[in-house]
Design a protein around this motif. Structure first.
Motif, PDB file in Angstrom:
ATOM      1  N   ASP A 195       1.825  -1.867   4.769  1.00 20.79           N
ATOM      2  CA  ASP A 195       1.604  -0.422   4.875  1.00 20.79           C
ATOM      3  C   ASP A 195       2.962   0.271   4.848  1.00 20.79           C
ATOM      4  OD1 ASP A 195       0.452   2.041   5.255  1.00 20.79           O
ATOM      5  OD2 ASP A 195       0.171   1.791   7.415  1.00 20.79           O
ATOM      6  N   THR A 196       3.193   1.125   3.852  1.00 21.22           N
ATOM      7  CA  THR A 196       4.503   1.756   3.681  1.00 21.22           C
ATOM      8  C   THR A 196       4.468   3.232   4.062  1.00 21.22           C
ATOM      9  OG1 THR A 196       4.085   2.376   1.369  1.00 21.22           O
ATOM     10  CG2 THR A 196       5.002   0.182   1.781  1.00 21.22           C
ATOM     11  N   TRP A 200       7.736   0.157   6.862  1.00 23.17           N
ATOM     12  CA  TRP A 200       6.631  -0.663   6.397  1.00 23.17           C
ATOM     13  C   TRP A 200       6.188  -1.611   7.496  1.00 23.17           C
ATOM     14  CZ3 TRP A 200       7.880  -5.842   6.161  1.00 23.17           C
ATOM     15  CH2 TRP A 200       9.235  -6.181   5.966  1.00 23.17           C
ATOM     16  N   VAL A 201       4.877  -1.817   7.554  1.00 20.68           N
ATOM     17  CA  VAL A 201       4.247  -2.648   8.577  1.00 20.68           C
ATOM     18  C   VAL A 201       3.417  -3.717   7.871  1.00 20.68           C
ATOM     19  CG1 VAL A 201       2.667  -2.699  10.534  1.00 20.68           C
ATOM     20  CG2 VAL A 201       4.121  -0.691  10.167  1.00 20.68           C
ATOM     21  N   GLY A 259      -4.494   8.321   3.669  1.00 16.91           N
ATOM     22  CA  GLY A 259      -5.374   7.346   4.321  1.00 16.91           C
ATOM     23  C   GLY A 259      -4.935   5.908   4.095  1.00 16.91           C
ATOM     24  N   LYS A 260      -3.638   5.695   3.843  1.00 18.81           N
ATOM     25  CA  LYS A 260      -3.145   4.342   3.587  1.00 18.81           C
ATOM     26  C   LYS A 260      -3.360   3.433   4.790  1.00 18.81           C
ATOM     27  CE  LYS A 260       1.046   5.622   2.588  1.00 18.81           C
ATOM     28  NZ  LYS A 260       0.807   7.081   2.817  1.00 18.81           N
ATOM     29  N   VAL A 301       0.872  -1.178   0.000  1.00 14.06           N
ATOM     30  CA  VAL A 301       0.000   0.000   0.000  1.00 14.06           C
ATOM     31  C   VAL A 301       0.907   1.225   0.000  1.00 14.06           C
ATOM     32  CG1 VAL A 301      -1.912   1.182   1.159  1.00 14.06           C
ATOM     33  CG2 VAL A 301      -1.704  -1.315   1.308  1.00 14.06           C
ATOM     34  N   VAL A 302       0.940   1.947  -1.130  1.00 12.62           N
ATOM     35  CA  VAL A 302       1.872   3.065  -1.300  1.00 12.62           C
ATOM     36  C   VAL A 302       1.092   4.333  -1.642  1.00 12.62           C
ATOM     37  CG1 VAL A 302       3.644   1.471  -2.126  1.00 12.62           C
ATOM     38  CG2 VAL A 302       2.217   2.683  -3.772  1.00 12.62           C
ATOM     39  N   GLY A 303       1.787   5.453  -1.569  1.00  7.90           N
ATOM     40  CA  GLY A 303       1.167   6.730  -1.902  1.00  7.90           C
ATOM     41  C   GLY A 303       1.721   7.841  -1.041  1.00  7.90           C
TER      42      GLY A 303
END
Length: 396
Positions: free
Chosen positions: A246-247, A230-231, A204-205, A197-199
């Motif tokens: 999650d980055t 990252w998680v 709201g990632k 999940v990047v951005g």
């Protein structure tokens, strides 16, 4: 090994993953397995029957001497002649409860073994592999798929071997190719797909990750740069376990720690199976901020605040330039809008529809690779194909 165990001693092992489920299943196998269980489990309703009935469950209290350990369900396993060949004990899944039950069994002469070595009476190698994989399954769909393959796959391979022996090489190759084509995504059953999940920051990632996982795994704030590394978060997509990554938000920064986290996030996205490029749809979008390729799904988050026209136009431009899907999924992680549609898009991108209970599918990566090589080299010789397949499947 238990020093009091002999070659004829019963064995015991934990069949279910330790500390994962609410219920743990402990297998007792071998000589005197029934008498061993009887010595540890008392029945509040009365004495044990002379012979345990196959298919019947027995409630009891498992104890070690005077120490009551747990309430259990005892399930006898019998062979075709009705002889007890094993007993499964279902108890509460707490680690300490399982440890105490295994300790009590081994103190009475049982040998503690690994679940992979447990004798379930299975003869077919494929069926044995399916049972071994089931021990580590985390979803119902994975278990149901493997249960189906334990029956479907041996029959399908047997048909191919018969066709090859009969000289029907083309027909055998068509059947084998169909299995190989269906099997390219089966590895996701035991190696969860990674979804990065990047951005940019504050898109709201982390909220989206929590929404996809149906749990509050990641800390969420309005402060940019909260996620510093990252998680990984487990989730279930279309009945199959996946890993959400999650980055850190991508942006220009002079913070060495944050810059390192952003770089690690980029590396993670490169190695992932799917990329979710998440943006705040209620703000303007800069085209050069997107890390995208053909495995990218564009997500416009915060749809509850409205998607701007400028953002929509930017998405179209980015999609045209970078050859990714022209449409973006609109989501509101806060309200849950669009989450189901995003899950469906992820499933399609991963090809999870190919994991089908109704068709024979090879689920072992090593065997899939070997079968693929057999298909490649055996174009004319049916005898060679049949012989090698029998060797691989342990059919002699």
């Amino acid at each position: 090994m238990n020093p009091s165990a002999t070659l004829k001693s019963p064995t015991c092992c934990l069949l279910t993953p330790p500390g994962v489920g609410a219920i743990a299943v402990i297998a007792v196998r071998g000589a005197q397995c029934e008498s061993l269980v009887r010595s540890c489990v008392s029945r509040p309703s009365g004495e044990w029957p002379n012979a345990l009935q196959p298919g019947r469950l027995y409630f009891g209290i498992f104890a070690d001497g005077k120490e009551l350990i747990d309430e259990v369900i005892v399930c006898p396993l019998t062979d075709g002649d009705g002889k007890t060949i094993g007993v499964d004990i279902s108890a509460h899944g707490g680690i300490r409860v399982v440890e105490r039950i295994l300790m009590a069994l081994t103190s009475r002469g049982a040998e503690l073994i690994e679940a992979d070595d447990c004798n379930t009476g299975v003869q077919c190698r494929i069926e044995s592999d399916a049972h071994r994989r089931m021990l580590r399954c985390t979803t119902r769909r994975s278990v149901m798929f493997l249960m189906a393959q334990a029956e479907l796959l041996p029959a399908a391979y047997a048909k191919i071997i018969d066709q090859a022996n009969a000289g029907m090489v083309d027909e055998a190759r068509v059947e084998l190719k169909a299995i190989l084509d269906r099997s390219t995504r089966a590895h996701f059953l035991h190696t969860p797909a990674r979804i990065a999940v990047v951005g940019p920051p504050n898109a709201g990632k982390s909220s989206l990750v929590n929404a996809l996982a149906d749990q509050q795994h990641v800390i969420v704030t309005d402060i940019e740069g909260t996620t510093r590394d990252w998680v990984t978060v487990p989730a279930v997509i279309d009945g199959i376990e996946v890993t959400l990554v999650d980055t850190a938000g991508t942006r220009e920064t002079h913070d060495d720690l944050e810059r390192a986290a952003i770089q690690r996030g980029r590396s993670e996205s490169t190695e992932s199976d799917v990329i979710l490029a998440v943006f705040d749809g209620s703000t303007d979008l800069r085209a050069n901020s997107l890390l995208a390729d053909e495995k990218t799904i564009l997500v416009l988050n915060k749809s509850d605040l409205g998607i701007t026209k400028k953002c929509r136009a930017s998405i179209r431009n980015i999609s045209n330039k970078q050859k990714i899907a022209p449409d973006a999924i609109h989501t509101s992680a806060k309200r849950g809008d669009g989450i189901d549609a995003l899950r469906k898009m992820i499933s399609t991108q991963l090809g999870l529809e190919r994991i089908n209970d109704d068709f024979p599918t090879e689920f072992e990566p090593e065997r899939l690779q070997i079968m693929s090589e057999l298909y490649r080299v055996n174009r004319n010789s049916g005898t060679s194909l049949a012989t090698q397949m029998r060797d691989i499947l342990g059919l002699g």
